[in-house]
Design a protein around this motif. Structure first.
Motif, PDB file in Angstrom:
ATOM      1  N   UNK A  74     -63.360   9.494 -11.465  1.00 53.70           N
ATOM      2  CA  UNK A  74     -63.553   8.539 -12.493  1.00 53.70           C
ATOM      3  C   UNK A  74     -62.564   7.928 -12.946  1.00 53.70           C
ATOM      4  N   UNK A  75     -62.471   6.733 -13.429  1.00 52.20           N
ATOM      5  CA  UNK A  75     -61.340   5.849 -13.809  1.00 52.20           C
ATOM      6  C   UNK A  75     -60.634   6.609 -15.011  1.00 52.20           C
ATOM      7  N   UNK A  76     -59.459   6.842 -15.422  1.00 53.32           N
ATOM      8  CA  UNK A  76     -59.049   7.704 -16.470  1.00 53.32           C
ATOM      9  C   UNK A  76     -58.918   6.918 -17.973  1.00 53.32           C
ATOM     10  N   UNK A  77     -59.521   5.742 -17.878  1.00 52.29           N
ATOM     11  CA  UNK A  77     -59.699   4.893 -19.157  1.00 52.29           C
ATOM     12  C   UNK A  77     -61.143   5.240 -19.648  1.00 52.29           C
ATOM     13  N   UNK A  78     -62.000   5.788 -18.924  1.00 52.38           N
ATOM     14  CA  UNK A  78     -63.237   6.060 -19.376  1.00 52.38           C
ATOM     15  C   UNK A  78     -63.470   7.189 -20.380  1.00 52.38           C
ATOM     16  N   UNK A 103     -64.262   2.913 -24.276  1.00 55.52           N
ATOM     17  CA  UNK A 103     -64.523   2.712 -22.991  1.00 55.52           C
ATOM     18  C   UNK A 103     -65.559   3.584 -22.189  1.00 55.52           C
ATOM     19  N   UNK A 104     -66.803   2.969 -21.655  1.00 57.98           N
ATOM     20  CA  UNK A 104     -67.697   3.780 -20.875  1.00 57.98           C
ATOM     21  C   UNK A 104     -67.699   3.468 -19.591  1.00 57.98           C
ATOM     22  N   UNK A 105     -68.397   4.687 -18.832  1.00 56.33           N
ATOM     23  CA  UNK A 105     -68.454   4.215 -17.485  1.00 56.33           C
ATOM     24  C   UNK A 105     -69.248   3.057 -17.151  1.00 56.33           C
ATOM     25  N   UNK A 106     -70.331   2.714 -17.908  1.00 58.34           N
ATOM     26  CA  UNK A 106     -70.886   1.522 -17.634  1.00 58.34           C
ATOM     27  C   UNK A 106     -70.011   0.268 -17.636  1.00 58.34           C
ATOM     28  N   UNK A 107     -69.089   0.261 -18.479  1.00 52.81           N
ATOM     29  CA  UNK A 107     -68.111  -1.002 -18.506  1.00 52.81           C
ATOM     30  C   UNK A 107     -67.287  -1.190 -17.307  1.00 52.81           C
ATOM     31  N   UNK A 108     -67.097  -0.269 -16.991  1.00 54.25           N
ATOM     32  CA  UNK A 108     -66.230  -0.044 -15.387  1.00 54.25           C
ATOM     33  C   UNK A 108     -66.728   0.356 -14.468  1.00 54.25           C
ATOM     34  N   UNK A 109     -68.294   0.095 -14.434  1.00 52.13           N
ATOM     35  CA  UNK A 109     -69.067   0.633 -13.158  1.00 52.13           C
ATOM     36  C   UNK A 109     -68.622  -0.234 -11.841  1.00 52.13           C
TER      37      UNK A 109
END
Length: 159
Positions: free
Chosen positions: A22-26, A38-44
């Motif tokens: 997972x992206x560390x910013x989530x 920051x949500x998973x959806x915003x970086x999907x």
């Protein structure tokens, strides 16, 4: 037993493995009411993976949704990275740990016949709007950011 500070957890990975992360910013997998979260959806569309090459510089891995990463060393002293089944508009941030000292360090990275820009740090790879790469000599990790592509080639330079 491996010595490790109390605030670090050693991670043991089989050589030849590719681990999607997972992206560390989530900050959450749920929807957020606060726009600064920051949500998973915003970086999907952002796919992150650690690639741990084996002694022959190869690795294979599959994500939960069928995306396949494959890394193979060629006879011409290059390493070929292939991405299969990537959704349209996806960006891949790949961290490759491998036997660099045995085969050489990255001299350049190409994708779709074009050289990717060499960035000044792994942070610059993440922050950049387009593709790029950076080789961290201290950690011996190659960072590659691919956009709208399904392959990359890394030319190795003898040490």
């Amino acid at each position: 037993m491996v010595e490790s500070p109390i605030d670090n957890i050693p991670l043991f990975v089989m050589a030849g493995s590719i681990i999607p992360v997972l992206d560390p910013r989530v900050l959450t997998l749920n929807n957020a009411t606060n726009s600064s979260v920051t949500t998973w959806w915003s970086l999907r569309d952002l796919r992150n993976a650690w690639i741990f090459a084996d002694k022959d510089f190869s690795a294979d891995g599959r994500t939960w949704d069928g995306l396949i990463y494959s890394l193979q060393r060629s006879l011409d002293n290059s390493v070929e990275l292939t991405v299969t089944g990537a959704p349209t508009n996806s960006t891949h941030i790949l961290q490759i740990a491998g036997p660099w000292s045995a085969y050489g360090v990255p001299a350049n990275v190409t994708s779709g016949g074009s050289d990717l820009p060499l960035e000044t740090s792994w942070e610059a790879v993440l922050a950049g709007s387009g593709p790029g790469y950076y080789y961290d000599q201290t950690q011996m990790v190659l960072w590659i950011k691919l956009t709208e592509t399904d392959s990359a080639s890394v030319t190795l330079k003898s040490m």
